[in-house]
Write an enzyme that holds these catalytic residues in place. Structure first.
Site, PDB file in Angstrom:
ATOM      1  N   LYS A   1       5.037   1.292   9.866  1.00  0.00           N
ATOM      2  CA  LYS A   1       4.095   1.341   8.762  1.00  0.00           C
ATOM      3  C   LYS A   1       2.718   1.671   9.314  1.00  0.00           C
ATOM      4  O   LYS A   1       2.500   1.598  10.505  1.00  0.00           O
ATOM      5  CB  LYS A   1       4.055  -0.001   8.014  1.00  0.00           C
ATOM      6  CG  LYS A   1       5.342  -0.281   7.233  1.00  0.00           C
ATOM      7  CD  LYS A   1       5.330  -1.639   6.537  1.00  0.00           C
ATOM      8  CE  LYS A   1       4.140  -1.881   5.658  1.00  0.00           C
ATOM      9  NZ  LYS A   1       3.961  -0.818   4.614  1.00  0.00           N
ATOM     10  N   GLY A   2       1.816   2.046   8.423  1.00  0.00           N
ATOM     11  CA  GLY A   2       0.453   2.302   8.857  1.00  0.00           C
ATOM     12  C   GLY A   2      -0.033   3.709   8.625  1.00  0.00           C
ATOM     13  O   GLY A   2      -1.096   4.087   9.114  1.00  0.00           O
ATOM     14  N   GLY A   3       0.739   4.490   7.847  1.00  0.00           N
ATOM     15  CA  GLY A   3       0.270   5.831   7.526  1.00  0.00           C
ATOM     16  C   GLY A   3      -1.040   5.816   6.767  1.00  0.00           C
ATOM     17  O   GLY A   3      -1.838   6.750   6.863  1.00  0.00           O
ATOM     18  N   GLY A   4      -1.284   4.741   6.035  1.00  0.00           N
ATOM     19  CA  GLY A   4      -2.538   4.580   5.316  1.00  0.00           C
ATOM     20  C   GLY A   4      -3.549   3.725   6.050  1.00  0.00           C
ATOM     21  O   GLY A   4      -4.580   3.345   5.478  1.00  0.00           O
TER      22      GLY A   4
ATOM     23  N   GLU B   1      -1.069  -5.455   5.939  1.00  0.00           N
ATOM     24  CA  GLU B   1       0.317  -5.390   5.477  1.00  0.00           C
ATOM     25  C   GLU B   1       1.208  -6.342   6.270  1.00  0.00           C
ATOM     26  O   GLU B   1       2.071  -7.020   5.708  1.00  0.00           O
ATOM     27  CB  GLU B   1       0.831  -3.957   5.599  1.00  0.00           C
ATOM     28  CG  GLU B   1       0.208  -2.997   4.596  1.00  0.00           C
ATOM     29  CD  GLU B   1       0.558  -1.550   4.876  1.00  0.00           C
ATOM     30  OE1 GLU B   1       0.478  -0.740   3.942  1.00  0.00           O
ATOM     31  OE2 GLU B   1       0.896  -1.218   6.028  1.00  0.00           O
TER      32      GLU B   1
ATOM     33  N   ASP C   1       6.878   3.899   6.315  1.00  0.00           N
ATOM     34  CA  ASP C   1       6.895   5.302   6.728  1.00  0.00           C
ATOM     35  C   ASP C   1       8.220   5.680   7.370  1.00  0.00           C
ATOM     36  O   ASP C   1       8.657   6.825   7.264  1.00  0.00           O
ATOM     37  CB  ASP C   1       5.729   5.567   7.683  1.00  0.00           C
ATOM     38  CG  ASP C   1       4.390   5.326   7.012  1.00  0.00           C
ATOM     39  OD1 ASP C   1       4.076   6.050   6.055  1.00  0.00           O
ATOM     40  OD2 ASP C   1       3.666   4.399   7.418  1.00  0.00           O
TER      41      ASP C   1
ATOM     42  N   SER D   1       0.834  -1.192   0.000  1.00  0.00           N
ATOM     43  CA  SER D   1       0.000   0.000   0.000  1.00  0.00           C
ATOM     44  C   SER D   1       0.875   1.250   0.000  1.00  0.00           C
ATOM     45  O   SER D   1       2.055   1.195   0.326  1.00  0.00           O
ATOM     46  CB  SER D   1      -0.897   0.003   1.243  1.00  0.00           C
ATOM     47  OG  SER D   1      -1.554  -1.231   1.403  1.00  0.00           O
ATOM     48  N   GLY D   2       0.268   2.367  -0.351  1.00  0.00           N
ATOM     49  CA  GLY D   2       0.985   3.632  -0.323  1.00  0.00           C
ATOM     50  C   GLY D   2       1.430   4.078  -1.699  1.00  0.00           C
ATOM     51  O   GLY D   2       1.268   3.363  -2.698  1.00  0.00           O
TER      52      GLY D   2
ATOM     53  N   ASP E   1       6.517  -3.823  -0.332  1.00  0.00           N
ATOM     54  CA  ASP E   1       5.677  -2.788   0.278  1.00  0.00           C
ATOM     55  C   ASP E   1       6.549  -1.607   0.664  1.00  0.00           C
ATOM     56  O   ASP E   1       7.775  -1.728   0.787  1.00  0.00           O
ATOM     57  CB  ASP E   1       4.965  -3.354   1.509  1.00  0.00           C
ATOM     58  CG  ASP E   1       3.687  -2.603   1.857  1.00  0.00           C
ATOM     59  OD1 ASP E   1       3.451  -1.518   1.280  1.00  0.00           O
ATOM     60  OD2 ASP E   1       2.927  -3.101   2.713  1.00  0.00           O
TER      61      ASP E   1
END
Length: 238
Positions: A100-103, A109, A90, A30-31, A87
C-alpha cells in the site's frame, strides 16, 4: 482506467459497505475504491439504513470526503478501538500480504489497520499478484533530511530507490506527516515480506514502509464474469 475496472471497483465498494453495522467505529481507507466505499456509507447513513457510525479516516482526502457526506469522524487518538477497517491496496499476494502507499498515506493506513478488530481489503482483480513488487514499487516514508542516506542503505539491501516527485507542483511529494516518499524496486520482487518490512523499518530515518504483513483478515475482489461486475471473498493461500 477502463470502464470494466470502474465497474469492478464499484461492485467491491458496494459489497464493502454491507459489512458495516449500527454502532460501529469504522476505519475508512484511502484511494479510489475506498472513496467509492465512503460515498456508499454516506448514502446509507443519509437514508437511515445505518446509525451511530463513527469514522476514523486514513488520509486528509478521505477526511474531507467523509465530512462532506456527513459521516461523524474522530481522530485515531480519540477512539479506544476500531471495530472494522476497510481499505484498498496496490498489490495483494496469495497470502494476503499487501503493498500500500500509492497515495502516500500508508503510515496512517497501517495505524488504522493495526488498531482494527477486523481489517478487510477491497481491490479489483488487477491488484492480485503472485509476488509483491514485481509491478508496483514499494513506498517508504522517510525524514526529509535523510532520504539520500536511506536510498544508499536500501541499495545495499538490493533495492533501487527513487524519490517520488509531485505531479501538480514542483518538487517531491510531501506526506500528511511532512515527510518524503522513496519508491523502491527489489530485483525479482519481494520473496519474504515479513522480514523485509522489519529490516526497512530498522533503518534510521524511516518512518514506515508500505508492506502490510499479517494484517488483512479478508480480501474482497471485484471481478467481471460474463460482462457483469460482482464481488467475491478471496480464499487465502496456505
Amino acid at each position: 482506467m477502463s470502464d470494466l475496472q470502474n465497474q469492478m471497483k464499484q461492485a467491491v465498494a458496494d459489497a464493502a459497505v454491507q459489512q458495516f453495522r449500527d454502532g460501529m467505529v469504522v476505519g475508512l481507507g484511502s484511494g479510489s475504491t475506498a472513496a467509492l466505499m465512503i460515498k456508499g456509507l454516506g448514502e446509507r447513513l443519509a437514508a437511515g439504513q445505518l446509525s451511530d457510525i463513527v469514522g476514523v479516516t486514513t488520509s486528509f482526502q478521505g477526511e474531507v470526503l467523509a465530512a462532506e457526506l456527513g459521516i461523524p469522524l474522530r481522530s485515531l487518538n480519540a477512539v479506544d478501538r476500531i471495530d472494522l477497517a476497510i481499505d484498498g491496496a496496490d498489490e495483494v499476494d496469495p497470502a494476503f500480504q499487501l503493498i500500500k502507499g500509492g497515495g502516500a498515506c500508508h503510515v496512517q493506513e497501517k495505524l488504522v489497520a493495526a488498531r482494527a478488530d477486523r481489517f478487510i481489503v477491497v481491490v479489483d482483480s488487477t491488484k492480485l499478484v503472485e509476488r509483491l513488487n514485481l509491478g508496483f514499487l514499494l513506498p517508504v516514508e522517510v525524514l526529509p533530511g535523510a532520504w539520500v542516506q536511506i536510498s544508499q542503505q536500501l541499495k545495499a539491501m538490493g533495492g533501487d530507490a527513487e524519490l517520488r516527485m509531485a505531479t501538480r507542483k514542483a518538487g517531491p511529494v510531501v506526506t500528511d506527516q511532512g515527510n518524503l516518499v522513496l519508491d523502491v524496486r527489489f530485483e525479482g520482487g519481494i520473496a519474504d515480506p515479513a522480514s523485509l518490512e522489519k529490516e526497512i523499518n530498522n533503518i534510521p530515518g524511516v518512518l514506515e514502509n508500505g508492506l502490510f504483513v499479517n494484517l488483512a483478515d479478508e480480501v474482497l475482489v471485484g471481478q467481471i464474469d460474463g460482462g457483469v461486475a460482482s464481488a467475491r471473498s478471496l480464499e487465502k493461500a496456505g
